[in-house]
Write a protein that holds these residues in place. Structure first.
Motif, mmCIF file in Angstrom:
data_model
loop_
_atom_site.group_PDB
_atom_site.id
_atom_site.type_symbol
_atom_site.label_atom_id
_atom_site.label_comp_id
_atom_site.label_asym_id
_atom_site.label_seq_id
_atom_site.Cartn_x
_atom_site.Cartn_y
_atom_site.Cartn_z
ATOM 1 N N LYS A 1 -2.057 4.712 -9.008
ATOM 2 C CA LYS A 1 -0.699 4.228 -8.736
ATOM 3 C C LYS A 1 -0.749 2.724 -8.481
ATOM 4 C CE LYS A 1 1.604 8.080 -8.924
ATOM 5 N NZ LYS A 1 2.606 8.281 -9.963
ATOM 6 N N TRP B 1 4.428 2.896 -10.272
ATOM 7 C CA TRP B 1 4.393 2.476 -8.876
ATOM 8 C C TRP B 1 4.097 3.643 -7.935
ATOM 9 C CZ3 TRP B 1 3.979 -2.471 -8.353
ATOM 10 C CH2 TRP B 1 4.621 -3.345 -9.232
ATOM 11 N N ALA C 1 4.478 5.454 -4.097
ATOM 12 C CA ALA C 1 5.659 5.714 -3.282
ATOM 13 C C ALA C 1 6.069 4.448 -2.528
ATOM 14 C CB ALA C 1 5.360 6.842 -2.296
ATOM 15 N N ASN C 2 7.345 4.165 -2.521
ATOM 16 C CA ASN C 2 7.920 3.009 -1.826
ATOM 17 C C ASN C 2 7.402 1.666 -2.325
ATOM 18 O OD1 ASN C 2 9.460 4.725 -0.039
ATOM 19 N ND2 ASN C 2 7.523 5.151 1.000
ATOM 20 N N GLU C 3 6.945 1.635 -3.554
ATOM 21 C CA GLU C 3 6.477 0.386 -4.176
ATOM 22 C C GLU C 3 7.338 0.083 -5.396
ATOM 23 O OE1 GLU C 3 4.382 -1.520 -2.760
ATOM 24 O OE2 GLU C 3 3.386 -0.158 -1.389
ATOM 25 N N TYR D 1 6.323 -6.680 0.517
ATOM 26 C CA TYR D 1 6.041 -6.803 1.946
ATOM 27 C C TYR D 1 6.010 -8.269 2.364
ATOM 28 C CZ TYR D 1 3.654 -6.410 6.421
ATOM 29 O OH TYR D 1 3.326 -6.514 7.737
ATOM 30 N N ASN E 1 0.562 -0.915 -6.751
ATOM 31 C CA ASN E 1 1.037 -1.490 -5.507
ATOM 32 C C ASN E 1 1.273 -2.972 -5.740
ATOM 33 O OD1 ASN E 1 1.395 -1.514 -2.539
ATOM 34 N ND2 ASN E 1 -0.420 -2.800 -2.584
ATOM 35 N N ASN F 1 7.391 -3.075 -2.794
ATOM 36 C CA ASN F 1 8.187 -3.308 -1.588
ATOM 37 C C ASN F 1 8.248 -4.775 -1.168
ATOM 38 O OD1 ASN F 1 5.655 -3.741 -0.528
ATOM 39 N ND2 ASN F 1 5.682 -1.982 0.837
#
Length: 142
Positions: free
Chosen positions: A116, A93, A95-97, A101, A118, A99
């Motif tokens: 990466k 993943w 960064a910050n995934e 959304y 998402n 998430n």
């Protein structure tokens, strides 16, 4: 219509003799990409190790465009699985995934040239990559 990464496919076959990969440039939803992979004789790619991540991402020619593969949490939020139903043990993943959304991102795509992952809206269209069992060469009959 079809992008075939010959060198990457050969590399994939060397590392994992039972699977071959093919990247398709046609943009489809995650569900339709899975159906197209099935028509090709396989499924959306499952990435189960860092080595396989490298092979699969290389087969996409390291595109910066979003590219679907088989990871999803459609059945249960946060319980990421592969399109074949197996549990996800390896991940890459961003960064910050993931998430999730807007509580609506349930399918994974490569995002950017880093490879990466998402989580993204399954109804968006993207390129995709499939895997299938390698076909054994047919022996010549005498």
């Amino acid at each position: 219509f079809v992008k075939t990464a010959t060198a990457a496919t050969l590399l994939a076959l060397t590392a994992n003799a039972s699977l071959q990969y093919k990247a398709f440039a046609t943009k489809l939803t995650w569900k339709n990409a899975g159906a197209a992979c099935k028509k090709w004789g396989g499924a959306l790619a499952s990435i189960k190790s860092a080595a396989e991540q490298e092979l699969v991402f290389a087969a996409t020619k390291r595109t910066s465009k979003p590219t679907w593969f088989g990871a999803n949490d459609i059945k249960k939020e946060g319980a990421w699985r592969w399109a074949d139903g197996s549990a996800m043990k390896y991940h890459n993943w961003g960064a910050n995934e993931p998430n999730d959304y807007n509580h609506s991102e349930d399918c994974a795509a490569f995002w950017g040239r880093s490879g990466k992952w998402n989580d993204w809206f399954c109804t968006k269209t993207a390129q995709y990559i499939c895997e299938k069992n390698r076909e054994e060469p047919k022996a010549e009959e005498e």
